[in-house]
Design an enzyme around this catalytic site. Structure first.
Site, PDB file in Angstrom:
ATOM      1  N   ASP A  67       0.479   4.863   2.014  1.00 50.16           N
ATOM      2  CA  ASP A  67      -0.291   5.275   3.183  1.00 50.16           C
ATOM      3  C   ASP A  67      -1.408   6.235   2.793  1.00 50.16           C
ATOM      4  OD1 ASP A  67       1.221   3.832   5.035  1.00 50.16           O
ATOM      5  OD2 ASP A  67       2.716   5.442   5.169  1.00 50.16           O
TER       6      ASP A  67
ATOM      7  N   HIS B  61       0.831  -1.214   0.000  1.00 48.26           N
ATOM      8  CA  HIS B  61       0.000   0.000   0.000  1.00 48.26           C
ATOM      9  C   HIS B  61       0.857   1.252   0.000  1.00 48.26           C
ATOM     10  CE1 HIS B  61       1.117  -0.525   4.199  1.00 48.26           C
ATOM     11  NE2 HIS B  61       0.791   0.747   4.428  1.00 48.26           N
TER      12      HIS B  61
ATOM     13  N   HIS C  90       4.641  -0.042   0.279  1.00 51.77           N
ATOM     14  CA  HIS C  90       5.356  -0.777   1.319  1.00 51.77           C
ATOM     15  C   HIS C  90       4.458  -1.844   1.936  1.00 51.77           C
ATOM     16  CE1 HIS C  90       3.565   2.655   3.446  1.00 51.77           C
ATOM     17  NE2 HIS C  90       3.605   1.942   4.555  1.00 51.77           N
TER      18      HIS C  90
END
Ligand code: SIN
Length: 286
Positions: free
Chosen positions: A105, A103, A262
């Site tokens: 953030d 994803h 990440h």
């Protein structure tokens, strides 16, 4: 601090570098800020080990990259509303963790964070590594048919807690150490971003979709076929676009949230893991 003592070592071919010779407990001076920003722009995620940061120093470091922003639906640490405690206790087994799939953030916000600063307090004896993937490299190497689609598409992002794929049913076990608010209107509505955005520091084009928060593409005929997103996700995290960080207490990771994805690996049941995270603001993706 004499700049000649600072070293920057890439940790993988296309993303990530470890920097030595910096003491981030000190307020970063202009030279340090330039080194950090330059390395982040080039490597997209940077790692600095063996730091001793209290929350004030952690926040000062974050502000070297941009204004600190607060994020929806996750309850911040008790000590400071600008800091999230990313925690899984040893006895919390067989639960999902915060960030446990690829994803960017809070990509569902109109202006998603430009980046984050994660600082390790307690790490398991093995496991609990974090992966990052370079989305500029992913975009540049897309097959022509996918590139034509994403170039002409916008992506729909929704933040319904833990996103679209991992939204746990209310009675499902999730790590109780991260408190998630359900029904947060800032997270639950749809937001549209270009599927390909400019990476602000370099102007290079970066793929901006992710499996946690992106629900669909809107664009040329066929763009809304779920198979397109499936192919994009498989391509976006090819091993050669990634690096993997083995945490040690006192390590800091700073990443560019616009040009990377990440993934927090949840493979350390039976061990406590605690990191503090701050987030810095960016403009609306263009
Ligand atoms: C996150 O910020 O997504 C969590 C990363 C981690 O726990 O390694």
């Amino acid at each position: 601090m004499p700049i000649r003592d600072v070293t920057i070592h890439p940790v993988a071919g296309l993303i990530g570098a470890e920097i030595t010779g910096l003491d981030l407990a000190e307020p970063p001076d202009d030279a340090t800020t330039n080194i950090l920003r330059g390395a982040l722009a080039e490597y997209l995620v940077i790692f600095i080990r063996d730091q001793k940061l209290d929350m004030a120093a952690h926040k000062r470091l974050t502000e070297a990259f941009g204004p600190i922003m607060r994020v929806p639906y996750v309850t911040p640490s008790r000590e400071d509303p600008d800091v999230l405690a990313v925690l899984k206790e040893a006895e919390e087994t067989k639960v999902s963790v915060f960030g446990g799939d690829w994803h960017a953030d809070f990509s569902f916000l109109e202006s998603p964070p430009a980046g984050s600063v994660l600082y390790a307090i307690e790490v398991p004896p093995y496991g609990g590594d974090t992966l990052w993937a370079n989305q500029i490299a992913a975009y540049e190497t897309l097959p022509d048919d996918l590139k034509a689609i994403v170039d002409a598409s916008r992506a729909v992002h929704v933040g319904t807690p833990y996103g679209v794929k991992h939204a746990p049913a209310p009675d499902t076990a999730t790590s109780r150490s991260i408190e998630i608010t359900r029904g947060d209107p800032e997270a639950d509505r749809e937001t549209f971003h270009p599927a390909v955005c400019a990476h602000p520091p370099s102007g290079r084009r970066t793929l901006f979709v992710n499996p946690i928060y992106t629900t669909r593409l809107e664009g040329p005929q066929g763009a809304d076929d779920p198979e397109i997103l499936r192919r994009l996700y498989a391509h976006a995290v090819r091993p050669e676009f990634t690096c993997r960080f083995r945490w040690t207490p006192g390590a800091v990771a700073i990443w560019d949230n616009r040009a990377t994805l990440h993934y927090a690996i949840n493979d350390y049941d039976g061990h406590r893991r605690l990191l503090y995270r701050t987030t810095f603001a960016g403009d609306r993706p263009q």
